[in-house]
Write an enzyme that holds these catalytic residues in place. Structure first.
Site, PDB file in Angstrom:
ATOM      1  N   TYR A  30       0.809  -1.219   0.000  1.00 58.50           N
ATOM      2  CA  TYR A  30       0.000   0.000   0.000  1.00 58.50           C
ATOM      3  C   TYR A  30       0.845   1.273   0.000  1.00 58.50           C
ATOM      4  O   TYR A  30       0.324   2.370   0.195  1.00 58.50           O
ATOM      5  CB  TYR A  30      -0.940   0.028   1.198  1.00 58.50           C
ATOM      6  CG  TYR A  30      -0.273  -0.102   2.558  1.00 58.50           C
ATOM      7  CD1 TYR A  30       0.669   0.828   2.998  1.00 58.50           C
ATOM      8  CD2 TYR A  30      -0.601  -1.140   3.426  1.00 58.50           C
ATOM      9  CE1 TYR A  30       1.263   0.723   4.237  1.00 58.50           C
ATOM     10  CE2 TYR A  30      -0.022  -1.243   4.677  1.00 58.50           C
ATOM     11  CZ  TYR A  30       0.916  -0.302   5.078  1.00 58.50           C
ATOM     12  OH  TYR A  30       1.498  -0.397   6.318  1.00 58.50           O
ATOM     13  N   CYS A 268      -3.443  25.427   5.530  1.00 54.61           N
ATOM     14  CA  CYS A 268      -2.279  24.555   5.420  1.00 54.61           C
ATOM     15  C   CYS A 268      -1.048  25.294   5.960  1.00 54.61           C
ATOM     16  O   CYS A 268      -0.899  26.500   5.745  1.00 54.61           O
ATOM     17  CB  CYS A 268      -2.043  24.156   3.967  1.00 54.61           C
ATOM     18  SG  CYS A 268      -3.343  23.100   3.268  1.00 54.61           S
ATOM     19  N   ASP A 284       3.305  17.034   0.577  1.00 52.64           N
ATOM     20  CA  ASP A 284       3.657  15.700   0.091  1.00 52.64           C
ATOM     21  C   ASP A 284       2.479  14.986  -0.538  1.00 52.64           C
ATOM     22  O   ASP A 284       2.628  13.877  -1.062  1.00 52.64           O
ATOM     23  CB  ASP A 284       4.274  14.845   1.199  1.00 52.64           C
ATOM     24  CG  ASP A 284       3.349  14.600   2.359  1.00 52.64           C
ATOM     25  OD1 ASP A 284       2.512  15.470   2.637  1.00 52.64           O
ATOM     26  OD2 ASP A 284       3.463  13.550   3.012  1.00 52.64           O
TER      27      ASP A 284
END
Length: 416
Positions: A30, A268, A284
């Site tokens: 994953y 953010c 990211d």
């Protein structure tokens, strides 16, 4: 926006650097970052020394007393101990006097030995160790290239960290194999003395796939149910013993503080995410050429933060969907993560976060208990600081609240 203007706001700039690009010694199916399948090749793609020197020098010049760097991968320990010795040398070389330098590193834990742990302790690295739960759960997904589980090696690495008294936390990916195992996970954390835990839902997309809406292996209902179940285990009659980042952030808001985790903040944070080759991005979750803001080899930090893509990125979080604007839980969530919203082609409007249902479920489920805990804690902190910092005299309405929230007294505990 000029570079001179930008440098005034860099005291809170955080930097995450993908130390070895996607190179990793594990082949977790994953993985959000790595595509090497646990076979990184004979030459590790670590950050070039010239790039490292240039960036750290400039970052330290703008640090204003604090510098925060996170080292990720792939598996960052593949860069080797000498690389990180170079990192701390350059930080010390260029840091102005009295600068507080904070290094964190996210690792799968399998390569930590006595030398690594001693280094981390000496230079006060905070280590995040990826561990998905008990052996049978962890080894089902976190394997090497030959398909062999990594649990025993991870636990051996943790023992080295403990031997050297290194601060560390556990990062657990919530996937199909453990989303119904909240009770077992908490028992595992308690049994092993893992007192600081982060939980992240298992992603079903790669960091480079910016055009693909956020998708996850588990459904919002599954994640919501999991959060409710693990909250019951965490709550401990109002006196939690294990720090779980999600609940700590919730609790902080009930204490009139701002959430620490970017997903649940109103905006953010100011940050740069750097690829091993120096390419820079605002987050990211947005590692794609469409979102590049420059390269540290030929762009200054101020220019990267003033890049149109950075400005475009910063506008996304506050552009709340209509549903979020009237939501009773807005201050706990602020629309979640922009990466998890489906945006229109112009990037100006979006649907709610993929996990909107999950968040609303846990917020409603935990509200009464969070409120009870927070009122007790605020009264305790208020009383303590009133005696120790205010000589027992109640502050004025416009003075800072004694509870420590940072808000004015009239907007905080004066109403209690």
């Amino acid at each position: 926006m000029s570079g001179a203007c930008m440098t005034n706001g860099l005291a809170n700039l955080g930097v995450m650097w993908k130390t070895v690009s996607e190179d990793c010694n594990l082949a977790c199916d994953y993985c959000y970052y790595s595509t090497c399948g646990g076979k990184p090749g004979p030459k590790i793609n670590r950050i070039d020394s010239a790039l490292l020197d240039k960036f750290i020098k400039e970052y330290m010049q703008l640090s204003q007393g604090a510098a925060t760097l996170a080292w990720q991968g792939g598996e960052p320990l593949l860069a080797g101990l000498d690389f990180f010795k170079e990192v701390v040398y350059l930080q010390a070389l260029y840091a102005p006097p009295h600068t507080v330098i904070s290094n964190s590193l996210q690792t799968n834990g399998t390569l930590i030995d006595d030398r690594w742990a001693a280094f981390f302790k000496t230079y006060q690295f905070l280590i995040g160790v990826s561990l998905d739960g008990p052996k049978e759960i962890h080894d089902s997904r976190r394997v090497n290239a030959a398909g062999k589980g990594s649990f025993d090696r991870v636990m051996a690495g943790i023992e080295q960290l403990r031997k050297h008294q290194v601060d560390f936390n556990i990062l657990t990916v919530i996937h199909k194999g453990n989303v119904r195992e909240a009770k077992a996970l908490m028992a595992f954390y308690r049994e092993n003395g893992f007192n600081f835990v982060q939980l992240i839902p298992c992603m079903d997309f790669r960091s480079q796939q910016v055009d693909k809406p956020g998708e996850y292996e588990i459904t919002p209902q599954e994640y919501g149910d999991f959060l409710c179940r693990i909250f019951d285990e965490w709550y401990n009659d109002g006196y939690p013993e294990v720090s779980i980042r999600f609940f700590d952030n919730m609790f902080g808001v009930y204490l009139n503080r701002e959430a620490e985790h970017c997903v649940h903040r109103a905006a953010c944070p100011t940050s740069l995410v750097l690829e091993q080759n120096g390419d820079a991005f605002p987050c990211d979750f947005f590692i794609n050429e469409k979102w590049t803001v420059g390269n540290v080899a030929d762009s200054s930090i101020a220019d990267m933060l003033a890049h149109p893509n950075y400005t475009r990125f910063q506008r996304m979080k506050p552009a709340l969907p209509e549903k979020c604007r009237s939501c009773e839980w807005q201050r706990l969530c602020y629309g979640g993560c922009p990466r998890n919203r489906k945006w229109n082609p112009e990037g100006t409007e979006s649907d709610p976060d993929y996990f909107c249902q999950s968040y609303m479920q846990i917020y409603a489920y935990a509200h009464e208990r969070m409120l009870e805990m927070s009122l007790r804690m605020r009264r305790e902190m208020y009383s303590y600081h009133l005696q120790h910092d205010y000589a027992g005299k109640s502050p004025g309405r416009n003075e800072p609240c004694p509870c420590g929230s940072g808000k004015k007294h009239k907007a905080c505990c004066a109403a209690l």
